[in-house]
Design a protein around this motif. Structure first.
Motif, PDB file in Angstrom:
ATOM      1  N   GLN A 190       0.856  -1.199   0.000  1.00 58.58           N
ATOM      2  CA  GLN A 190       0.000   0.000   0.000  1.00 58.58           C
ATOM      3  C   GLN A 190       0.886   1.241   0.000  1.00 58.58           C
ATOM      4  O   GLN A 190       1.813   1.351   0.801  1.00 58.58           O
ATOM      5  CB  GLN A 190      -0.886  -0.030   1.247  1.00 58.58           C
ATOM      6  CG  GLN A 190      -1.914   1.084   1.299  1.00 58.58           C
ATOM      7  CD  GLN A 190      -2.781   1.009   2.564  1.00 58.58           C
ATOM      8  OE1 GLN A 190      -2.450   0.303   3.513  1.00 58.58           O
ATOM      9  NE2 GLN A 190      -3.874   1.737   2.559  1.00 58.58           N
ATOM     10  N   TYR A 207     -11.486   3.102   4.259  1.00 61.58           N
ATOM     11  CA  TYR A 207     -10.967   2.869   2.901  1.00 61.58           C
ATOM     12  C   TYR A 207      -9.453   2.661   2.862  1.00 61.58           C
ATOM     13  O   TYR A 207      -8.927   2.188   1.863  1.00 61.58           O
ATOM     14  CB  TYR A 207     -11.274   4.060   1.984  1.00 61.58           C
ATOM     15  CG  TYR A 207     -12.721   4.425   1.802  1.00 61.58           C
ATOM     16  CD1 TYR A 207     -13.760   3.509   1.965  1.00 61.58           C
ATOM     17  CD2 TYR A 207     -13.061   5.728   1.429  1.00 61.58           C
ATOM     18  CE1 TYR A 207     -15.081   3.883   1.788  1.00 61.58           C
ATOM     19  CE2 TYR A 207     -14.381   6.102   1.239  1.00 61.58           C
ATOM     20  CZ  TYR A 207     -15.392   5.183   1.426  1.00 61.58           C
ATOM     21  OH  TYR A 207     -16.695   5.566   1.236  1.00 61.58           O
ATOM     22  N   THR A 208      -8.737   3.113   3.902  1.00 59.85           N
ATOM     23  CA  THR A 208      -7.266   2.988   3.847  1.00 59.85           C
ATOM     24  C   THR A 208      -6.716   2.149   4.997  1.00 59.85           C
ATOM     25  O   THR A 208      -5.532   1.822   4.999  1.00 59.85           O
ATOM     26  CB  THR A 208      -6.557   4.358   3.929  1.00 59.85           C
ATOM     27  OG1 THR A 208      -6.684   4.868   5.267  1.00 59.85           O
ATOM     28  CG2 THR A 208      -7.121   5.351   2.944  1.00 59.85           C
ATOM     29  N   THR A 244      -5.888   4.464  -1.143  1.00 56.40           N
ATOM     30  CA  THR A 244      -7.214   3.966  -0.747  1.00 56.40           C
ATOM     31  C   THR A 244      -7.519   2.612  -1.390  1.00 56.40           C
ATOM     32  O   THR A 244      -6.861   2.196  -2.352  1.00 56.40           O
ATOM     33  CB  THR A 244      -8.336   4.934  -1.177  1.00 56.40           C
ATOM     34  OG1 THR A 244      -8.520   4.806  -2.604  1.00 56.40           O
ATOM     35  CG2 THR A 244      -7.999   6.377  -0.837  1.00 56.40           C
ATOM     36  N   ILE A 245      -8.562   1.979  -0.893  1.00 54.22           N
ATOM     37  CA  ILE A 245      -9.001   0.680  -1.424  1.00 54.22           C
ATOM     38  C   ILE A 245      -9.361   0.798  -2.906  1.00 54.22           C
ATOM     39  O   ILE A 245      -9.088  -0.110  -3.694  1.00 54.22           O
ATOM     40  CB  ILE A 245     -10.189   0.129  -0.600  1.00 54.22           C
ATOM     41  CG1 ILE A 245     -10.565  -1.292  -1.009  1.00 54.22           C
ATOM     42  CG2 ILE A 245     -11.418   1.029  -0.681  1.00 54.22           C
ATOM     43  CD1 ILE A 245      -9.884  -2.350  -0.243  1.00 54.22           C
ATOM     44  N   PHE A 256      -7.463  -1.208  -5.677  1.00 48.03           N
ATOM     45  CA  PHE A 256      -8.231  -2.140  -6.508  1.00 48.03           C
ATOM     46  C   PHE A 256      -7.944  -1.878  -7.979  1.00 48.03           C
ATOM     47  O   PHE A 256      -7.709  -2.803  -8.762  1.00 48.03           O
ATOM     48  CB  PHE A 256      -9.726  -1.992  -6.200  1.00 48.03           C
ATOM     49  CG  PHE A 256     -10.610  -2.945  -6.947  1.00 48.03           C
ATOM     50  CD1 PHE A 256     -10.715  -4.266  -6.534  1.00 48.03           C
ATOM     51  CD2 PHE A 256     -11.321  -2.531  -8.063  1.00 48.03           C
ATOM     52  CE1 PHE A 256     -11.529  -5.154  -7.231  1.00 48.03           C
ATOM     53  CE2 PHE A 256     -12.133  -3.418  -8.762  1.00 48.03           C
ATOM     54  CZ  PHE A 256     -12.237  -4.729  -8.348  1.00 48.03           C
ATOM     55  N   PHE A 307     -15.665  -3.215  -7.713  1.00 45.48           N
ATOM     56  CA  PHE A 307     -15.779  -2.666  -6.362  1.00 45.48           C
ATOM     57  C   PHE A 307     -16.735  -1.479  -6.401  1.00 45.48           C
ATOM     58  O   PHE A 307     -16.565  -0.565  -7.220  1.00 45.48           O
ATOM     59  CB  PHE A 307     -14.408  -2.203  -5.847  1.00 45.48           C
ATOM     60  CG  PHE A 307     -14.483  -1.513  -4.509  1.00 45.48           C
ATOM     61  CD1 PHE A 307     -14.346  -2.239  -3.321  1.00 45.48           C
ATOM     62  CD2 PHE A 307     -14.701  -0.139  -4.419  1.00 45.48           C
ATOM     63  CE1 PHE A 307     -14.439  -1.609  -2.082  1.00 45.48           C
ATOM     64  CE2 PHE A 307     -14.795   0.503  -3.178  1.00 45.48           C
ATOM     65  CZ  PHE A 307     -14.659  -0.235  -2.013  1.00 45.48           C
ATOM     66  N   PHE A 330     -11.017  -2.092   6.244  1.00 47.38           N
ATOM     67  CA  PHE A 330     -10.174  -2.016   5.053  1.00 47.38           C
ATOM     68  C   PHE A 330      -9.424  -3.334   4.839  1.00 47.38           C
ATOM     69  O   PHE A 330      -9.397  -3.878   3.736  1.00 47.38           O
ATOM     70  CB  PHE A 330      -9.162  -0.861   5.190  1.00 47.38           C
ATOM     71  CG  PHE A 330      -8.011  -0.935   4.230  1.00 47.38           C
ATOM     72  CD1 PHE A 330      -8.144  -0.508   2.917  1.00 47.38           C
ATOM     73  CD2 PHE A 330      -6.781  -1.446   4.635  1.00 47.38           C
ATOM     74  CE1 PHE A 330      -7.072  -0.591   2.026  1.00 47.38           C
ATOM     75  CE2 PHE A 330      -5.712  -1.528   3.761  1.00 47.38           C
ATOM     76  CZ  PHE A 330      -5.854  -1.097   2.448  1.00 47.38           C
ATOM     77  N   ILE A 367     -11.740  -6.248   3.741  1.00 52.18           N
ATOM     78  CA  ILE A 367     -12.141  -6.163   2.331  1.00 52.18           C
ATOM     79  C   ILE A 367     -10.942  -6.453   1.433  1.00 52.18           C
ATOM     80  O   ILE A 367     -11.038  -7.211   0.462  1.00 52.18           O
ATOM     81  CB  ILE A 367     -12.737  -4.772   2.010  1.00 52.18           C
ATOM     82  CG1 ILE A 367     -14.065  -4.587   2.757  1.00 52.18           C
ATOM     83  CG2 ILE A 367     -12.950  -4.609   0.510  1.00 52.18           C
ATOM     84  CD1 ILE A 367     -14.705  -3.224   2.560  1.00 52.18           C
ATOM     85  N   ALA A 368      -9.791  -5.859   1.784  1.00 53.10           N
ATOM     86  CA  ALA A 368      -8.582  -6.079   0.976  1.00 53.10           C
ATOM     87  C   ALA A 368      -8.216  -7.561   0.969  1.00 53.10           C
ATOM     88  O   ALA A 368      -7.775  -8.095  -0.060  1.00 53.10           O
ATOM     89  CB  ALA A 368      -7.435  -5.238   1.534  1.00 53.10           C
ATOM     90  N   LEU A 413      -5.880  -8.086  -2.171  1.00 55.77           N
ATOM     91  CA  LEU A 413      -5.160  -6.923  -2.711  1.00 55.77           C
ATOM     92  C   LEU A 413      -3.740  -6.815  -2.172  1.00 55.77           C
ATOM     93  O   LEU A 413      -2.933  -6.060  -2.712  1.00 55.77           O
ATOM     94  CB  LEU A 413      -5.928  -5.627  -2.407  1.00 55.77           C
ATOM     95  CG  LEU A 413      -7.281  -5.475  -3.091  1.00 55.77           C
ATOM     96  CD1 LEU A 413      -7.897  -4.129  -2.738  1.00 55.77           C
ATOM     97  CD2 LEU A 413      -7.141  -5.615  -4.608  1.00 55.77           C
TER      98      LEU A 413
END
Lengths: 662, 662
Positions: B46, B227-228, B255-256, B260, B434, B646, B649-650, B655
């Motif tokens: 990231q 989101y992060t 951010t996600i 993505f 997404f 985050f 989801i990641a 991700l």
């Protein structure tokens, strides 16, 4: 502490007087009433009564002109798609139960109450004792029908949990847990370095707390739901409320404690920081529509309800729980507060109980014996007063023996719960045990708007759950014990910011004092995890005398600011009440409650939203959290109704399974 | 709707002005600052920036006498137990970044603010761009050290979910969901006959919403966390807030949505009922410490941040989300609200977007194309106004083209979300997609104390989740789609009883009006599921024009009574505001806010608890619920921090796994 007991009873009376008046009889919207009502679920073999009523309103909007209630009503019972069989035949009765008759009055709405315009109702009724599963159809008034669908749930076939430890944080909500975490745990840059024990349980759920006939519940009604799987009415303990005036003849239902006793013979424990006849402990064993019958509640701990109900022998009971720890000496000391004026300490002793009165004696009990521990009159002292502001224990004249000395050596929830585990474990002889342990004063202090004390009680509950897990592990019972922690209802409490208490106190105008509240970024960091005198941004963790998982200080300059929408008039300064639990409102010149003028005098005045006959905060609607750990815990995940808790616990114990006992 | 946008911006300004003053710089309690700060967690790979600052306070309690900040500070980076390596060497830089210098002032507390006594701070700073995992040690002032521990979390090895549909109910709490269930669903004898879709999701969790440097968050900061995976400061979007005055040069984090895009190349969708530059949609792509930079936010949807930041090229971006649906035409119509005054409809068209302005056009979009749908100036109309009180859509002059006509054909959240699924599905070509879909006005209407409209928005969100599940099933994507529903923060809302609105209106004295509030048993049953004119205890279910899962009527005689502890002065009558969203407070004679005298005039007056510069309700502390369904859902069970969303989801999208794409 006595003052709190009195307040609770006062509150109940107010409720009964001012019932919102479209409710002729809560769970009976039609003129033909069936209890258990439609939508009731049962565990296989769970005992209950049936009550039928036919109402004939004499006046008011529902009056039909016929003021004599139909007495030739009939009940038939239908199983699945079978025929609807006449009740007498279905229950194999020699004769139909006799028709009983009475009448009652109520106000149809607040306008009618202001005008003193009562509506009268004449009633004809019958009662049956009826185990089984059915659709019940009441036919009355020559054609009208009330249908009640009762579902008997498929029982679990295998017992998963040997022991059940059921914690109730009375009135506890997630917003309160979040606030307790804020003051009791250290966070660095947004990451908590320690967590609540509740945060770390295996399963998380949410349960709906509403009543059968109102969307806000009280603790009697909600405890009934948790322990019997049946919704009922405000103030009712394990009965559906009929319209007769007798508070002991309402149709009953069997509780988890009675079932556990009857099916397994294992020991039962009841622990509470309230007076032990208070609704949440009472509801394990008592059956009455009026939670205020404290003397009878204590009677029902020891004996069954047979001599109380004029109609039926109640065939099951708690048979004397092996452990009863709490407050409420008034119902034990011989006198006006006890059943038939008897000395109930002696009654318990005559049934083989050892009796203890303080924490020192509690530590030394013989764990092989049934044990009654009553540690004060009224409710137990609060965690904050027992641990931080200990001067408040003095001058209470609340010793449980009634000798008018102060009960300064009271145990806390943790002391009581750990000792109860030992007694139950010693007495279970491998059969397993069931215990309910209640942190009662989360609710009581939220009622008083004493948020600090309420959060202290919540942190004590969390600490007790943590210590219980550790203790169960030490005695080798952890893997066999289902631990469930939940609440019975909420209060609409939340933290909305910080408050600079020094700045607030220094201002003279109410509107200027409000500028001390810091919202969003100005809420800052928790001042409760910083040693007194140091900066709120000091990163070194300093624990107070009470150990970790509690605030380092209780009166930081930068305090949390909290409240809820439902309040009496009051004053707010966000400073802990140093002289004991708060009394936010007192009687004003119009006879209603106004802000207590002698409390939080540096604070600002806030007008209330509640009726002026309410002296305290009230319960709220929100779903409350459920936490579980151990065998059967996975069933407590997700969102469900309060009544489901009973079935989940009963399933973990396989109480619905046919057994050889009784 | 424009008025709401303006109000939001006003609110932000107030926050910046009145920051609680022990915070020299939120996430930097010492004089040496490291961003990312201690306790930050990263996903492998990231992207993020590093900012170092050394502060020299000129006066105030932290002044040392030396007013020149140390410029010879050094940073070393340590991996695990290895050596701490000089940053220049670690990052393989040709030279150290240049030292930057500035100064700023702040108030140390509210007393200082009242006296106008500013504290000045001189600053020396450096910035690095630095992907990796480390312990960072800043040495400054000849010996002082600030250590930041950054953890890079172990990435998931296998992608579980092809698509992610991420719903945010802005400001949504469990007490609001309970209230929405009460008004939108029918209950018989305490058993709900239908449930919220949220009640039926696979996984239930709770997340902690607090900021890095304050326990109450705003929506920018909390969206950044979601989101992060990084906590930040109030008003910040995907940056850590440094002390420089430039709002675009703060250290950024990816951010996600950017991840993505960069890792999978799949399509991204952004849907909101707010103006599209509002914090929650903005935070998917924008990087600035000031959420009020609306024009730049829209710029960053389409282009990366390179031209905004004076220091670094930002190497990643959203690259033009495939779907953007919402309000906020002000940032698209050429003029003072748009970036550099340009026509951003044209900018989007030049990048291949089709643009739609109303629900009719939305229905007909070519799903193979990138689609921009802007349906109004400001925020979208509320569900209640679009469906029940439709007259309120008129006279708004809010058409998104700027032609001053009314935007009467606005889509709802469900229309937008279902169409967005179709576009993303068509464009994904099997790569997965997404989407973030926000019910923004739960929050906006709670701010306005317009509880009815807020609950309408919540029921619309629930209906949208239900419809999305059905639609995903129909197109064969349900089993491959992780659906997550959560909130970004709460408001301390709860229902505390019922209110007899007829009785309340008929009384003339405020204290008598309060008697109309019914608590406990008097709360009664929900009047919202009863057809107008019939009795609240009528058991027949009659749905309104809006179908099931919504109230049958919005203005029953027996309404719910609700509120929260954090309010401005206001009037309460518990009746829906029929002429559009509520404005509870207006400016009074002292320059502060007082109850709006022209609103809810039959109600009673309640004094507020908030600073008188607050015109609305504010955010609260409570943990907010998380619901999930689909592949990866089990990870969302239990209690966790907002930043964990985050990572969960990641992980479902893998991700963090090394990929061949950039």
């Amino acid at each position: 502490m006595l003052s709190h007991l009195s307040l609770s009873i006062l509150l109940l009376n107010l409720l009964l007087v001012s019932a919102q008046t479209y409710q002729r009889l809560g769970a009976c919207p039609t003129l033909g009433c069936v209890f258990p009502p439609d939508q009731t679920d049962f565990l296989v073999g769970q005992l209950f009564d049936i009550r039928l009523e036919v109402h004939a309103p004499v006046n008011g909007t529902e009056a039909t002109g016929n003021t004599t209630p139909n007495e030739t009503f009939t009940l038939c019972i239908q199983k699945g798609k079978g025929n609807c069989v006449e009740a007498k035949k279905y229950f194999n009765l020699k004769s139909e139960p006799a028709v009983e008759k009475w009448n009652f009055t109520y106000y149809e709405d607040l306008f009618a109450k202001d005008e003193g315009k009562l509506t009268g109702v004449n009633v004809a009724a019958k009662a049956y004792r009826a185990p089984g599963k059915y659709q019940a159809k009441l036919s009355y008034n020559g054609g009208a029908k009330t249908v009640a669908n009762w579902e008997v749930r498929e029982p679990a076939k295998k017992r998963k949990a040997k022991n059940v430890l059921f914690f109730i944080g009375d009135g506890m909500t997630q917003p309160m847990i979040t606030a307790a975490r804020l003051i009791g745990h250290k966070s660095i840059n947004g990451k908590y370095q320690t967590l609540m024990q509740l945060d770390q349980m295996e399963a998380l759920g949410l349960q709906m707390t509403h009543s059968i006939d109102s969307f806000i519940t009280d603790s009697a009604n909600s405890a009934t739901a948790l322990y019997t799987g049946k919704k009922s009415t405000v103030n009712a303990l394990n009965v559906w409320v009929d319209s007769s005036s007798d508070v002991f003849d309402d149709p009953k239902v069997e509780t988890i404690a009675e079932l556990f006793r009857r099916k397994t013979g294992g020991p039962v424990g009841i622990v509470s920081t309230a007076y032990i006849a208070d609704a949440t402990p009472a509801a394990l064993c008592a059956h009455t529509r009026d939670r205020g019958q404290s003397a009878s509640v204590v009677y029902e701990f020891l004996y069954n309800a047979t001599s109380l109900d004029p109609r039926f022998d109640w065939p099951t009971s708690c048979k004397g729980p092996d452990v009863i720890f709490g407050g409420g000496a008034e119902q034990f000391i011989a006198g006006s507060g006890s059943h038939q004026g008897k000395d109930f300490y002696k009654e318990f002793q005559s049934q083989g109980y050892q009796v203890v009165y303080d924490n020192t004696q509690l530590k030394k009990v013989d764990t092989s014996k049934k044990t009654l521990g009553i540690f004060t009159t009224g409710n137990l002292a609060k965690w904050v007063d027992r641990n931080v502001l200990t001067e408040n224990l003095k001058g209470q004249s609340n010793h449980p023996t009634g000798d008018k000395t102060d009960a300064v050596d009271q145990p806390g929830l943790k002391d009581m719960t750990l000792k109860a585990i030992d007694v139950l474990q010693a007495r279970s002889k491998g059969k397993g045990w069931f215990m309910m342990s209640e942190a009662a004063s989360i609710d009581k202090m939220m009622h008083a708007l004493d948020y600090d004390r309420a959060l202290g009680e919540l942190l004590e509950l969390d600490d007790t759950v943590r210590a219980s897990i550790k203790h169960l592990e030490e005695i080798g019972e952890l893997d066999d014990t289902l631990i469930v922690v939940t609440a019975d209802h909420g209060h609409g409490f939340d933290v909305f910011g910080g408050a600079d208490t020094k700045y607030l106190a220094a201002q003279t105008e109410d509107r200027k004092k409000r500028a001390a509240v810091g919202v969003y970024a100005e809420s800052g960091l928790s001042g409760y995890q910083v040693a007194p005198g140091s900066s709120p941004t000091n990163q070194s963790v300093v624990f107070g005398a009470q150990g970790p998982n509690f605030p380092v200080q209780w009166n930081p300059r930068y305090a949390y600011a909290a409240g809820f929408g439902a309040s009496p008039d009051r004053r707010e300064d966000y400073i802990i009440n140093e002289k004991g639990p708060r009394t936010p409102a007192t009687k004003g010149s119009d006879g209603g409650y106004v802000a207590n003028p002698s409390e939080h005098t540096v604070g600002y005045s806030v007008s209330g939203t509640l009726p002026t006959d309410q002296s305290q905060g009230v319960h709220s609607l929100q779903d409350v959290p459920v936490y579980a750990k151990g065998p059967g815990a996975e069933a407590f995940r997700g969102v469900f109704n309060s009544v489901d808790i009973f079935f989940k616990i009963a399933d973990a114990l396989a109480l619905g399974k046919p057994s050889k006992r009784h």
